[in-house]
Design a protein around this motif. Sequence first.
Motif, PDB file in Angstrom:
ATOM      1  N   HIS A   1      22.184-133.833  23.877  1.00 50.92           N
ATOM      2  CA  HIS A   1      21.343-134.773  24.627  1.00 50.92           C
ATOM      3  C   HIS A   1      19.956-134.178  24.849  1.00 50.92           C
ATOM      4  O   HIS A   1      18.931-134.857  24.638  1.00 50.92           O
ATOM      5  CB  HIS A   1      22.007-135.094  25.969  1.00 50.92           C
ATOM      6  N   LEU A   2      19.905-132.910  25.267  1.00 49.18           N
ATOM      7  CA  LEU A   2      18.617-132.268  25.486  1.00 49.18           C
ATOM      8  C   LEU A   2      17.829-132.163  24.179  1.00 49.18           C
ATOM      9  O   LEU A   2      16.611-132.378  24.155  1.00 49.18           O
ATOM     10  CB  LEU A   2      18.822-130.877  26.093  1.00 49.18           C
ATOM     11  N   SER A   3      18.506-131.857  23.083  1.00 51.09           N
ATOM     12  CA  SER A   3      17.834-131.752  21.777  1.00 51.09           C
ATOM     13  C   SER A   3      17.187-133.071  21.393  1.00 51.09           C
ATOM     14  O   SER A   3      16.039-133.111  20.917  1.00 51.09           O
ATOM     15  CB  SER A   3      18.843-131.330  20.701  1.00 51.09           C
ATOM     16  N   ALA A   4      17.910-134.175  21.608  1.00 51.29           N
ATOM     17  CA  ALA A   4      17.362-135.492  21.280  1.00 51.29           C
ATOM     18  C   ALA A   4      16.151-135.809  22.148  1.00 51.29           C
ATOM     19  O   ALA A   4      15.146-136.367  21.669  1.00 51.29           O
ATOM     20  CB  ALA A   4      18.437-136.557  21.445  1.00 51.29           C
ATOM     21  N   LYS A   5      16.227-135.448  23.441  1.00 49.34           N
ATOM     22  CA  LYS A   5      15.092-135.692  24.334  1.00 49.34           C
ATOM     23  C   LYS A   5      13.876-134.872  23.913  1.00 49.34           C
ATOM     24  O   LYS A   5      12.739-135.361  23.959  1.00 49.34           O
ATOM     25  CB  LYS A   5      15.484-135.345  25.777  1.00 49.34           C
ATOM     26  N   LEU A   6      14.114-133.625  23.490  1.00 54.09           N
ATOM     27  CA  LEU A   6      13.014-132.787  23.025  1.00 54.09           C
ATOM     28  C   LEU A   6      12.333-133.414  21.803  1.00 54.09           C
ATOM     29  O   LEU A   6      11.100-133.451  21.705  1.00 54.09           O
ATOM     30  CB  LEU A   6      13.515-131.380  22.698  1.00 54.09           C
ATOM     31  N   LYS A   7      13.126-133.899  20.839  1.00 49.94           N
ATOM     32  CA  LYS A   7      12.562-134.529  19.637  1.00 49.94           C
ATOM     33  C   LYS A   7      11.771-135.777  19.997  1.00 49.94           C
ATOM     34  O   LYS A   7      10.702-136.036  19.431  1.00 49.94           O
ATOM     35  CB  LYS A   7      13.681-134.895  18.651  1.00 49.94           C
ATOM     36  N   ASP A   8      12.297-136.541  20.946  1.00 54.48           N
ATOM     37  CA  ASP A   8      11.630-137.792  21.312  1.00 54.48           C
ATOM     38  C   ASP A   8      10.350-137.556  22.101  1.00 54.48           C
ATOM     39  O   ASP A   8       9.517-138.466  22.222  1.00 54.48           O
ATOM     40  CB  ASP A   8      12.579-138.669  22.132  1.00 54.48           C
TER      41      ASP A   8
ATOM     42  N   ASP B   1       5.313-132.037  14.998  1.00 56.54           N
ATOM     43  CA  ASP B   1       5.538-130.876  15.856  1.00 56.54           C
ATOM     44  C   ASP B   1       6.860-130.208  15.519  1.00 56.54           C
ATOM     45  O   ASP B   1       7.767-130.832  14.949  1.00 56.54           O
ATOM     46  CB  ASP B   1       5.517-131.304  17.325  1.00 56.54           C
ATOM     47  N   ILE B   2       6.982-128.947  15.878  1.00 54.03           N
ATOM     48  CA  ILE B   2       8.168-128.153  15.540  1.00 54.03           C
ATOM     49  C   ILE B   2       9.041-128.003  16.779  1.00 54.03           C
ATOM     50  O   ILE B   2       8.571-127.571  17.840  1.00 54.03           O
ATOM     51  CB  ILE B   2       7.761-126.766  15.002  1.00 54.03           C
TER      52      ILE B   2
ATOM     53  N   MET C   1       3.284-126.994  19.061  1.00 54.56           N
ATOM     54  CA  MET C   1       2.468-128.128  18.673  1.00 54.56           C
ATOM     55  C   MET C   1       0.992-127.758  18.716  1.00 54.56           C
ATOM     56  O   MET C   1       0.585-126.887  19.489  1.00 54.56           O
ATOM     57  CB  MET C   1       2.751-129.327  19.585  1.00 54.56           C
ATOM     58  N   GLU C   2       0.228-128.395  17.857  1.00 54.54           N
ATOM     59  CA  GLU C   2      -1.220-128.234  17.902  1.00 54.54           C
ATOM     60  C   GLU C   2      -1.762-129.089  19.047  1.00 54.54           C
ATOM     61  O   GLU C   2      -1.365-130.245  19.208  1.00 54.54           O
ATOM     62  CB  GLU C   2      -1.858-128.677  16.587  1.00 54.54           C
ATOM     63  N   CYS C   3      -2.698-128.510  19.822  1.00 51.40           N
ATOM     64  CA  CYS C   3      -3.230-129.235  20.972  1.00 51.40           C
ATOM     65  C   CYS C   3      -4.641-128.733  21.260  1.00 51.40           C
ATOM     66  O   CYS C   3      -4.815-127.599  21.734  1.00 51.40           O
ATOM     67  CB  CYS C   3      -2.316-129.038  22.188  1.00 51.40           C
ATOM     68  N   ASP C   4      -5.642-129.561  20.995  1.00 53.71           N
ATOM     69  CA  ASP C   4      -7.033-129.176  21.203  1.00 53.71           C
ATOM     70  C   ASP C   4      -7.580-129.679  22.535  1.00 53.71           C
ATOM     71  O   ASP C   4      -8.787-129.637  22.776  1.00 53.71           O
ATOM     72  CB  ASP C   4      -7.895-129.715  20.052  1.00 53.71           C
ATOM     73  N   ILE C   5      -6.693-130.189  23.417  1.00 54.01           N
ATOM     74  CA  ILE C   5      -7.106-130.658  24.743  1.00 54.01           C
ATOM     75  C   ILE C   5      -6.421-129.791  25.793  1.00 54.01           C
ATOM     76  O   ILE C   5      -5.661-128.873  25.464  1.00 54.01           O
ATOM     77  CB  ILE C   5      -6.739-132.140  24.940  1.00 54.01           C
TER      78      ILE C   5
END
Length: 702
Positions: A589-596, A602-603, A616-620
């Motif tokens: 369940h946690l894995s699915a929430k992380l993907k969503d 993102d990895i 994840m890439e994040c320029d903000i």
Amino acid sequence: MGTSDSTLQKKPKQTILVVDDAPMNRALLADMLGDDYEIIEAENGIQAVTILQSSVEKIALVLLDIVMPEMDGLEVLAMMNSHGYISTTPVIMVSSERSSSVIERAYALGATDFISRPFDTFIVRRRVMNTLMLYAKQRTLTSMIEDQIYERQKSVSLMVNILSQIVEFRNGESGMHVLHVNTITEKLLYQVAKKSGRKDLDPDTIGMISMASSLHDIGKMAIPEDILNKPGRLTDEEFELMKTHSAVGAEMLASLSTYQNDPLVQTAYEICRWHHERYDGRGYPDGLKGDEIPISAQVVSLADVYDALTSERVYKKAIPHEEALRMILDGECGAFDPFLLECLTDIADEIREELRITSTSANVLKEASHAITKVAMMVSDDGELPAPSSRTLDLLEYERMKFNFYAMMSNEIQFEYTEDPPLIVFADYGSAKLGLPEVISDPYCSADVVEMFGEENLQRLHDALRATTKDDPIVQLDLKATVKGELRWFHVAARAMWRETKEGMVYHGSIGKMVDVHENRQRMTALEIRATHDSLTGLMHHDFARKLIGERMEERPESKFVLMIIDMDHFKDANDTYGHMFGDEVLKHLSAKLKDSVRDSDIVARVGGDEFLICMECDIDPEPLVARIFDFITGEYKGFPMSVSMGVVCVEGGDAVYDDVFKAADGALYEMKRGGRGGYVFVGADERPGEDFESAVSPIDR
């Protein structure tokens, strides 16, 4: 008594192609046969194919090994069999392979004999000699039969034309009417076959109808000459007498009792009796209408009317081509099948040009034209044939330019592409497998081809083939194609064709095959996923994620990355209270929430146990993003509280070392767990964790 050297000219040696990947085996066979034969050697199947396609007519025999790299002997044999080489070039299989299934396969593909290793000199020489003698006798017999058939057909054609010319001479016409009707009939029938797809109108049948058309007016021999050659309009009585010529001609043929079952006589009867019937039933002698009239009589009727209009007769001047077409199409000459009129319109210009050529050269060889047309129809089912005046040269040029590179296997889609004109030809199996026509003009622009393979894949293949050279002509690549609504993987192996010109080497086409590898590709993908992804959660393994993250940071030095390590709080309680199966459900369940909670690019990975990571890439500013993810994945699952602790690191790519970044995030995670859990801790974007790590982290109050 002496003899001059000129009378001692030796008979040229026959050439034997020895194909074996082992140099020693080739050397042994060459030593056994070299004194009596010219030996050419090939070390694999591809070399053998190259030699055959360039000089098969010079090779008297092939000694072919079975087990070879790149292309084995059975594949070479299949290619020779599928393209007719076997009928003129015998093959003896030479191998230590004794499997009955392999031997049966070789014989089924056309092998003449089989020699097992180790070699026995006497057996090798004897079998080679016997095979060459057998094929020599076969060629002699075939040539004799072909000569007899040709002479018989020529004699029949000659007699038919002599008889028709006698009728014309008596009729006072130009003598060209029979040839014109013959020519128009042939061209119309080919257009009908092309446009309608009628299988009964094969080249042999068309040739027979065309020949029989020469007898359409033999009944006029019973009509008085003063009526036949009357310069003015016929009276009603004279016209009624003239109309009897169709029935009289049919009766003449019907009286040939000995030949009543001959197809030529039967077809000529149909034409003689019914070539004046009309589609609306207003013709004579029987008032047939529509498809009651045989196609042979309908086509000859239309040809007869067109030539009568455009030719000069004792009672009229010749009518121009365009005016004659208008009169026929407007129904001024009686009713004809609308489909036949469409066919006439399609080829009207060709007919005019062909009749001009026929009139200039009255001794056109109709037999040769018919034979070439038959071969051309085998090559191209769409009926796009060269003009009759150049069929022979065009076909011979086509055959010289063809190269053969097909491995004839039951699951291969074989194709041949020519650059000028742009044309792709699929073998029967491939056409049915893909659901495409066997012949497609300008395939790179064909909507069906583009929809099936996609512009990108076609461009890849186009560029790869043109990037080859004469010495390195092979291209192999995998691509996806949508076949009958299903997206499938195919492996393409193609050989580019190069021709030497004054300007240099010119690419002029390719040949090759496509193999459906979808199931194999799926199995390989499943194995790759199993090796790189966690079987319980479906997320990446940590090792695989480490590799991808390191590559991204190195490739994108200007980008900013956020790495989050997530650990479930009190996960042990889930196992202890509800059991390990429930614990597994919580992890999934946690894995699915992380993907969503993140983007597809993102990895997300499972580090181990109840610990996960996100990169994840994040320029903000990353804090709102991390807060959103934290809020999304926490809550409860079936009454079990989903609480997590997170350590977060912000870094720039380039010099960042993954293990150092991971260590910093992991340290921040445990700082959070020591501080009470249920929240997240950042390591600043400009800070580098070291021995004084604890001073570098700053917890965020929740």
